[in-house]
Design an enzyme around this catalytic site. Structure first.
Site, PDB file in Angstrom:
ATOM      1  N   ASP A  37     -56.043 -85.823  88.672  1.00 34.66           N
ATOM      2  CA  ASP A  37     -57.255 -86.643  88.708  1.00 34.66           C
ATOM      3  C   ASP A  37     -57.320 -87.241  90.115  1.00 34.66           C
ATOM      4  O   ASP A  37     -56.505 -88.087  90.475  1.00 34.66           O
ATOM      5  CB  ASP A  37     -57.148 -87.745  87.647  1.00 34.66           C
ATOM      6  CG  ASP A  37     -58.326 -88.715  87.676  1.00 34.66           C
ATOM      7  OD1 ASP A  37     -59.199 -88.591  88.564  1.00 34.66           O
ATOM      8  OD2 ASP A  37     -58.370 -89.603  86.798  1.00 34.66           O
TER       9      ASP A  37
ATOM     10  N   LYS B   1     -66.824 -92.582  92.747  1.00 36.17           N
ATOM     11  CA  LYS B   1     -65.905 -93.375  93.547  1.00 36.17           C
ATOM     12  C   LYS B   1     -66.108 -93.090  95.034  1.00 36.17           C
ATOM     13  O   LYS B   1     -66.186 -93.988  95.825  1.00 36.17           O
ATOM     14  CB  LYS B   1     -64.450 -93.088  93.154  1.00 36.17           C
ATOM     15  CG  LYS B   1     -64.166 -93.276  91.673  1.00 36.17           C
ATOM     16  CD  LYS B   1     -64.272 -94.739  91.226  1.00 36.17           C
ATOM     17  CE  LYS B   1     -64.445 -94.912  89.732  1.00 36.17           C
ATOM     18  NZ  LYS B   1     -63.346 -94.465  88.925  1.00 36.17           N
TER      19      LYS B   1
ATOM     20  N   TRP C 160     -55.687 -95.147  84.082  1.00 36.04           N
ATOM     21  CA  TRP C 160     -56.401 -93.870  83.913  1.00 36.04           C
ATOM     22  C   TRP C 160     -55.453 -92.771  83.498  1.00 36.04           C
ATOM     23  O   TRP C 160     -55.783 -91.929  82.664  1.00 36.04           O
ATOM     24  CB  TRP C 160     -57.160 -93.506  85.195  1.00 36.04           C
ATOM     25  CG  TRP C 160     -58.245 -94.478  85.519  1.00 36.04           C
ATOM     26  CD1 TRP C 160     -58.328 -95.269  86.631  1.00 36.04           C
ATOM     27  CD2 TRP C 160     -59.402 -94.793  84.717  1.00 36.04           C
ATOM     28  NE1 TRP C 160     -59.468 -96.046  86.565  1.00 36.04           N
ATOM     29  CE2 TRP C 160     -60.140 -95.775  85.413  1.00 36.04           C
ATOM     30  CE3 TRP C 160     -59.878 -94.339  83.488  1.00 36.04           C
ATOM     31  CZ2 TRP C 160     -61.334 -96.307  84.923  1.00 36.04           C
ATOM     32  CZ3 TRP C 160     -61.068 -94.868  82.993  1.00 36.04           C
ATOM     33  CH2 TRP C 160     -61.778 -95.840  83.717  1.00 36.04           C
TER      34      TRP C 160
HETATM   35  C1  LIG Z   1     -63.066 -94.357  87.497  1.00 39.42           C
HETATM   36  C2  LIG Z   1     -61.957 -93.444  87.181  1.00 39.42           C
HETATM   37  C3  LIG Z   1     -61.929 -92.696  85.995  1.00 39.42           C
HETATM   38  C4  LIG Z   1     -63.018 -92.792  84.949  1.00 39.42           C
HETATM   39  O1  LIG Z   1     -64.202 -92.266  85.418  1.00 39.42           O
HETATM   40  P1  LIG Z   1     -65.477 -92.113  84.480  1.00 39.42           P
HETATM   41  O2  LIG Z   1     -66.371 -91.248  85.279  1.00 39.42           O
HETATM   42  O3  LIG Z   1     -66.016 -93.492  84.244  1.00 39.42           O
HETATM   43  O4  LIG Z   1     -65.047 -91.478  83.206  1.00 39.42           O
HETATM   44  C5  LIG Z   1     -60.871 -91.843  85.801  1.00 39.42           C
HETATM   45  N1  LIG Z   1     -59.897 -91.715  86.702  1.00 39.42           N
HETATM   46  C6  LIG Z   1     -59.874 -92.423  87.847  1.00 39.42           C
HETATM   47  C7  LIG Z   1     -58.744 -92.258  88.810  1.00 39.42           C
HETATM   48  C8  LIG Z   1     -60.903 -93.313  88.117  1.00 39.42           C
HETATM   49  O5  LIG Z   1     -60.883 -94.023  89.261  1.00 39.42           O
END
Ligand SMILES: *Cc1c(COP(=O)(O)O)cnc(C)c1O
Length: 361
Positions: free
Chosen positions: A171, A195, A101
């Site tokens: 993030d 998540k 990511w």
């Molecule tokens: C799942 C995830 C993403 C991507 O998320 P989307 O909503 O599918 O774009 C980005 N960063 C992390 C750390 C993730 O776990």
């Protein structure tokens, strides 16, 4: 069939209480005679939903007044572009690449300016967090970017990088609301909610006000400007209204559990059960350097692909779902987010012990 223990990395388990409440309110939300899905986002009822959600999140995370809370769409991945488009005034940013990511965010930023990978753990399949105490931060960097919890690899920054005064952007998708954080250490915290918080389609952005400006890169679409969403309190256009409503319920649920200190304690207890077993097992091994282990995502392997596949299959039959690891790591991964009860982790470890006994000659 009853509910299973769902170890999915995302979309992931939600508190059962929240799902039941949403079911109760499905046809008639609090006497409005309609579902939240059917109501105007400009209605009084919805205004209260989104305002309450924001306030509860502010309470939970102790968000200072000089930060805006935005409920946006496009998932976490849209932030990979939105961040450079809004923040790259000097067109320079430093990225710490600790997984897929982070790498995607880094690659996206290269389209808008000079993105530097100032540290990486790619040399060991992202199984650790590099030392970030004295990195070559660019003098004109607009920000330093991290993925704080690496969902796929199961690592977590337990110490934030020394950004040498530069704005930190994080993030937090897979560790959002799993423990208290000091918001003032960040310029932006963002997370896709599927998540740890709610249904896919909502991304929460917590952004310091001075980073919200008209001065975005030329060609930045209106919908990708933080300012337009901040000025309109996340109601510039129709927001992901139902998703925000569920997030709001999860925020209330978290408050009821005792807030983020209590969640942290609960998450530490759960993770310890699994990690302690991984450390003593002869068959199962954790894949991450101990001091960098995530409390949320726990990858492990037997070292034998066939045995891994057998484990995943038999676990599923025993009501333990979605334990297959990400294709880039292989093996297994148990995601044990806030809403995973301790009993779920205990059931997993009991199953692993049984499997190990049955498959050891
Ligand atoms: C799942 C995830 C993403 C991507 O998320 P989307 O909503 O599918 O774009 C980005 N960063 C992390 C750390 C993730 O776990």
């Amino acid at each position: 069939m009853g509910r299973v223990y769902n170890f999915s990395a995302g979309p992931a388990v939600l508190p059962e209480e929240v799902l039941r409440e949403a079911a109760d309110e499905m046809l008639d939300y609090k006497g409005t005679g309609m579902s939240v899905m059917e109501m105007s986002h400009r209605s009084k009822a919805y205004d209260e939903i989104i305002k309450t959600a924001e306030q509860d999140l502010r309470d939970l995370m102790n968000i200072p007044d000089n930060y805006k809370v935005l409920f946006l769409q496009g998932g976490a991945s849209q932030q990979f572009a939105m961040i450079p488009m809004n923040l790259m005034k000097n067109k320079v940013a430093d990225y710490i690449v600790t997984g897929q990511w982070a790498k995607k965010a880094y690659q996206e930023a290269q389209m808008y300016g000079k993105a530097n990978a100032i540290a990486s753990s790619a040399d060991a399949t992202f199984s650790y967090i590099p030392d970030c105490s004295d990195l070559p931060i660019s003098e004109d960097a607009d920000y330093v970017y991290i993925c704080e919890n690496n969902t796929i690899y199961g690592t977590k920054f337990w110490t934030l990088p020394n950004t040498k005064g530069k704005t930190l952007v994080a993030d937090q998708s897979s560790c959002f609301l799993s423990e208290p954080v000091d918001v003032t250490k960040y310029g932006i915290i963002y997370g896709g909610v599927q998540k740890n918080v709610g249904p896919a389609g909502v991304v929460v952005v917590i952004i310091r006000e001075d980073l919200i400006t008209e001065d975005t890169l030329p060609g930045t679409p209106t919908m990708l400007k933080y300012k337009i969403h901040a000025d309109n309190e996340s109601l510039y256009n129709t927001p992901p209204a139902y998703g925000i409503y569920i997030c709001g319920k999860v925020f209330k649920w978290l408050k009821k559990q005792g807030g983020l200190e209590a969640m942290k304690k609960h998450n530490e207890e759960k993770a310890k059960i699994l990690y302690d077993f991984l450390d003593e097992s002869k068959m199962f091994k954790g894949t991450v350097r101990k001091e960098d282990r995530s409390l949320m995502n726990v990858p492990f392997v037997t070292g034998d692909d066939e045995l891994d596949a057998k484990f995943v299959k038999e676990a599923k039959a025993a009501g333990l779902e979605n334990l297959k690891g990400h294709r880039s790591v292989g093996g297994m991964r148990a995601s044990i987010y806030n809403a995973m009860p301790k009993a779920g982790v205990e059931a997993l470890v009991a199953f692993m012990k049984k499997f190990e006994a049955e498959n050891t000659k």
